[in-house]
Design a protein around this motif. Sequence first.
Motif, mmCIF file in Angstrom:
data_model
loop_
_atom_site.group_PDB
_atom_site.id
_atom_site.type_symbol
_atom_site.label_atom_id
_atom_site.label_comp_id
_atom_site.label_asym_id
_atom_site.label_seq_id
_atom_site.Cartn_x
_atom_site.Cartn_y
_atom_site.Cartn_z
ATOM 1 N N GLU A 97 0.822 -1.213 0.000
ATOM 2 C CA GLU A 97 0.000 0.000 0.000
ATOM 3 C C GLU A 97 0.855 1.261 0.000
ATOM 4 N N ASP A 98 0.184 2.359 -0.328
ATOM 5 C CA ASP A 98 0.801 3.687 -0.377
ATOM 6 C C ASP A 98 -0.194 4.637 0.283
ATOM 7 N N PHE A 99 0.244 5.364 1.297
ATOM 8 C CA PHE A 99 -0.679 6.204 2.055
ATOM 9 C C PHE A 99 -1.228 7.380 1.252
ATOM 10 N N ARG A 100 -0.663 7.662 0.079
ATOM 11 C CA ARG A 100 -1.218 8.703 -0.799
ATOM 12 C C ARG A 100 -2.158 8.123 -1.856
ATOM 13 N N CYS A 101 -2.305 6.812 -1.878
ATOM 14 C CA CYS A 101 -3.029 6.132 -2.953
ATOM 15 C C CYS A 101 -4.535 6.108 -2.689
ATOM 16 N N PRO A 102 -5.351 6.734 -3.555
ATOM 17 C CA PRO A 102 -6.804 6.742 -3.361
ATOM 18 C C PRO A 102 -7.419 5.344 -3.393
ATOM 19 N N ALA A 103 -6.897 4.464 -4.246
ATOM 20 C CA ALA A 103 -7.428 3.102 -4.314
ATOM 21 C C ALA A 103 -7.145 2.349 -3.022
ATOM 22 N N CYS A 104 -6.013 2.648 -2.391
ATOM 23 C CA CYS A 104 -5.697 2.024 -1.100
ATOM 24 C C CYS A 104 -6.692 2.490 -0.043
ATOM 25 N N ARG A 105 -7.019 3.750 -0.092
ATOM 26 C CA ARG A 105 -7.993 4.275 0.870
ATOM 27 C C ARG A 105 -9.356 3.623 0.651
ATOM 28 N N ARG A 125 -3.829 -12.922 9.935
ATOM 29 C CA ARG A 125 -2.613 -12.137 10.164
ATOM 30 C C ARG A 125 -2.383 -11.290 8.922
ATOM 31 N N VAL A 126 -2.133 -10.006 9.115
ATOM 32 C CA VAL A 126 -1.917 -9.100 7.986
ATOM 33 C C VAL A 126 -0.464 -8.635 7.992
ATOM 34 N N GLU A 127 0.157 -8.681 6.835
ATOM 35 C CA GLU A 127 1.511 -8.164 6.667
ATOM 36 C C GLU A 127 1.446 -6.944 5.758
ATOM 37 N N TYR A 128 1.736 -5.792 6.335
ATOM 38 C CA TYR A 128 1.690 -4.546 5.574
ATOM 39 C C TYR A 128 3.075 -4.214 5.031
ATOM 40 N N HIS A 129 3.110 -3.934 3.723
ATOM 41 C CA HIS A 129 4.332 -3.500 3.047
ATOM 42 C C HIS A 129 4.072 -2.104 2.484
ATOM 43 N N LEU A 130 4.971 -1.184 2.763
ATOM 44 C CA LEU A 130 4.748 0.214 2.401
ATOM 45 C C LEU A 130 5.525 0.600 1.143
ATOM 46 N N ALA A 131 4.835 1.258 0.236
ATOM 47 C CA ALA A 131 5.430 1.685 -1.039
ATOM 48 C C ALA A 131 5.273 3.192 -1.206
#
Length: 258
Positions: A97-105, A125-131
Amino acid sequence: MSEKNRAGKRTARERLADEREKQKAAERRRRTLIVASSVVCVLGLAAVIGVVAANSGKDDSSDKAGPVVAPSGAQGEDALAIPVGKDGAKSTLTVWEDFRCPACRAFEAAYRPTIHELTDAGKLRVEYHLATLIDGNMGGSGSRNAANAAACAQDAGKFPAYHDVLYENQPNETDDAFAENSKLIGLAAKVDGLDTPAFRTCVEDGTHNSWVAKSNQAFQNGHFGGTPTVLFNGKNIYADQSMTPAKLKQMVEEADKG
């Protein structure tokens, strides 16, 4: 032949000779221009290549690279995953995910209640990877700075709550508001116990910036189509048009029983 005719023929020959010389001169100029133009094109191309090479891998919004500092509790290859939920859960959701990404929101808004329910129950269990895809596409540093702040929240044991706050307060895609550390620190006040001197220092110093860059490189190396990319036990489910929060819950429930 009269003298007059001979003079006329010489004059004609001289004119023809002059014309040939002019043509030869024009041809020489043309060839010179072609060569010169070719040199200019080659030099221009070399200049462009030089600029590209000089800037390759650079991000104008990035500070000088520091050591790669993974956030507390990060797991997986190169410690690039921020885990949420119990390690013993039979199902794993991997989210890029990307915190600026509208589709992620949009994904978060639709699936968040279900994901929270399943992680709280110990079934997922969730594994978050930041892009930082939007930084690369739109310019700016909001994706990176927000990811660093989220990693700082992980250090404080507050990642899930701050993660949700960032999406709930996501600016428009073209608005790089998350580039401002003051904005990110201000949002921390919405999470009980997060706005501390340690968190502020972590955000302002960009403690995890190099870790974020490494995570984004892993995203690029994975050749994913974009953000979000959501994998359920390794299978891409975001591309499944029939997927819904209810269907995801059913999949998790079945895996938990089985």
